[in-house]
Design a protein around this motif. Structure first.
Motif, PDB file in Angstrom:
ATOM      1  N   ASP A  52      70.422  31.650  -0.205  1.00  0.00           N
ATOM      2  CA  ASP A  52      69.588  31.102  -1.272  1.00  0.00           C
ATOM      3  C   ASP A  52      70.451  30.987  -2.529  1.00  0.00           C
ATOM      4  N   SER A  76      67.814  26.119  -0.086  1.00  0.00           N
ATOM      5  CA  SER A  76      67.440  26.114  -1.506  1.00  0.00           C
ATOM      6  C   SER A  76      66.379  25.072  -1.807  1.00  0.00           C
ATOM      7  N   ALA A  77      65.658  25.310  -2.908  1.00  0.00           N
ATOM      8  CA  ALA A  77      64.650  24.349  -3.371  1.00  0.00           C
ATOM      9  C   ALA A  77      65.297  23.201  -4.142  1.00  0.00           C
ATOM     10  N   LYS A  78      66.562  23.347  -4.519  1.00  0.00           N
ATOM     11  CA  LYS A  78      67.252  22.271  -5.222  1.00  0.00           C
ATOM     12  C   LYS A  78      67.449  21.096  -4.282  1.00  0.00           C
ATOM     13  N   ALA A  79      66.932  19.931  -4.681  1.00  0.00           N
ATOM     14  CA  ALA A  79      66.953  18.783  -3.774  1.00  0.00           C
ATOM     15  C   ALA A  79      67.864  17.658  -4.249  1.00  0.00           C
ATOM     16  N   ASP A  80      68.470  17.789  -5.434  1.00  0.00           N
ATOM     17  CA  ASP A  80      69.329  16.724  -5.946  1.00  0.00           C
ATOM     18  C   ASP A  80      70.552  16.541  -5.059  1.00  0.00           C
ATOM     19  N   ASP A  83      73.669  18.289  -6.311  1.00  0.00           N
ATOM     20  CA  ASP A  83      73.737  19.725  -6.001  1.00  0.00           C
ATOM     21  C   ASP A  83      74.245  19.941  -4.576  1.00  0.00           C
ATOM     22  N   LYS A  84      73.720  19.140  -3.656  1.00  0.00           N
ATOM     23  CA  LYS A  84      74.124  19.282  -2.254  1.00  0.00           C
ATOM     24  C   LYS A  84      75.600  18.975  -2.085  1.00  0.00           C
ATOM     25  N   TYR A  95      73.303  22.260   4.338  1.00  0.00           N
ATOM     26  CA  TYR A  95      72.363  22.458   3.233  1.00  0.00           C
ATOM     27  C   TYR A  95      70.992  22.011   3.717  1.00  0.00           C
ATOM     28  N   THR A  97      66.824  21.940   2.510  1.00  0.00           N
ATOM     29  CA  THR A  97      65.979  22.049   1.321  1.00  0.00           C
ATOM     30  C   THR A  97      64.650  22.725   1.641  1.00  0.00           C
ATOM     31  N   LYS A  98      64.242  23.634   0.758  1.00  0.00           N
ATOM     32  CA  LYS A  98      62.912  24.255   0.861  1.00  0.00           C
ATOM     33  C   LYS A  98      61.872  23.272   0.328  1.00  0.00           C
TER      34      LYS A  98
END
Length: 221
Positions: A52, A76-80, A83-84, A95, A97-98
């Motif tokens: 996480d 992770s909740a980060k979806a950009d 970021d990935k 990666y 996404t949550k």
């Protein structure tokens, strides 16, 4: 039995992951913060890590460079996309996404463990014109054999297994201890200096670079 470490501060999500992985036959260890994870990793090496990002203390982005040599799937909740991309370029192998579908996550885990197993059994590692043949225990540059000590060979093997990642000094010492006991923190720089010199004399370039304050990695063009 494959061991998977879950680094997740949300107990509910961590419990879901642990239950699902245990049912699949994996052995699971847990860490609830980045600091706790590094402490556990100093004595225990899992085959894969689910990481996480939003963690108390050291966050996921901060500890990722310290996990070199272990496949890491970021959850992770980060979806950009940015970021990935940044995390994948920083050493993560995948990666997700949550919120996520558990079936998909289990499939990704199985794929990465399979890939890691194939890498671990690969008889030949290559980096540019540098070749290591595990079957014959030889190293060559441009086809010219380079005579290395057992410790130098063990160091180079770990760097070549993670060619794009920085391997911390402590992690490198931990990894090479499986192959040689003839290396301590006080002598690591000497062994690496001798290794760099031998490779440079044949290949006419520096294959290993020091990342100040962190560790070492292979030097890419």
């Amino acid at each position: 039995m494959k061991n998977i470490m879950i680094i997740e501060d949300d107990a509910y999500i961590g419990n879901l992951l642990e239950d699902a992985l245990t049912k699949e036959g994996y052995c699971v260890s847990r860490a609830y913060s980045g600091t706790e994870a590094l402490l556990l990793l100093s004595n225990h090496r899992p085959q894969l890590i689910l990481l996480d990002l939003m963690l108390p203390g050291l966050n996921g982005e901060e500890i990722l460079p310290k996990l070199a040599g272990i496949p890491v799937i970021v959850v992770s909740a980060k979806a950009d996309v940015s970021d990935k991309v940044e995390l994948l370029m920083g050493g993560a192998v995948d990666y997700i996404t949550k919120p996520f579908e558990m079936q998909e996550l289990l499939a990704r885990v199985a794929v990465q463990l399979r890939n890691a197993s194939l890498l671990g059994t690969a008889s030949v590692l290559t980096f540019e014109n540098l070749v290591m043949d595990a079957a014959s225990h030889t190293v060559s540059v441009n086809g010219i054999l380079v005579k290395l000590t057992k410790t130098e060979y063990a160091i180079l093997k770990q760097l070549m297994q993670s060619p794009s990642q920085v391997v911390t000094k402590s992690r490198l010492l931990d990894l090479i201890s499986l192959d040689t006991l003839d290396c301590m923190e006080s002598s690591l720089k000497v062994h690496i200096s001798n290794l760099r010199k031998k490779l440079r004399e044949v290949g006419d370039k520096d294959y290993i670079e020091a990342v100040w304050g962190i560790g070492f990695k292979l030097h890419e063009k």
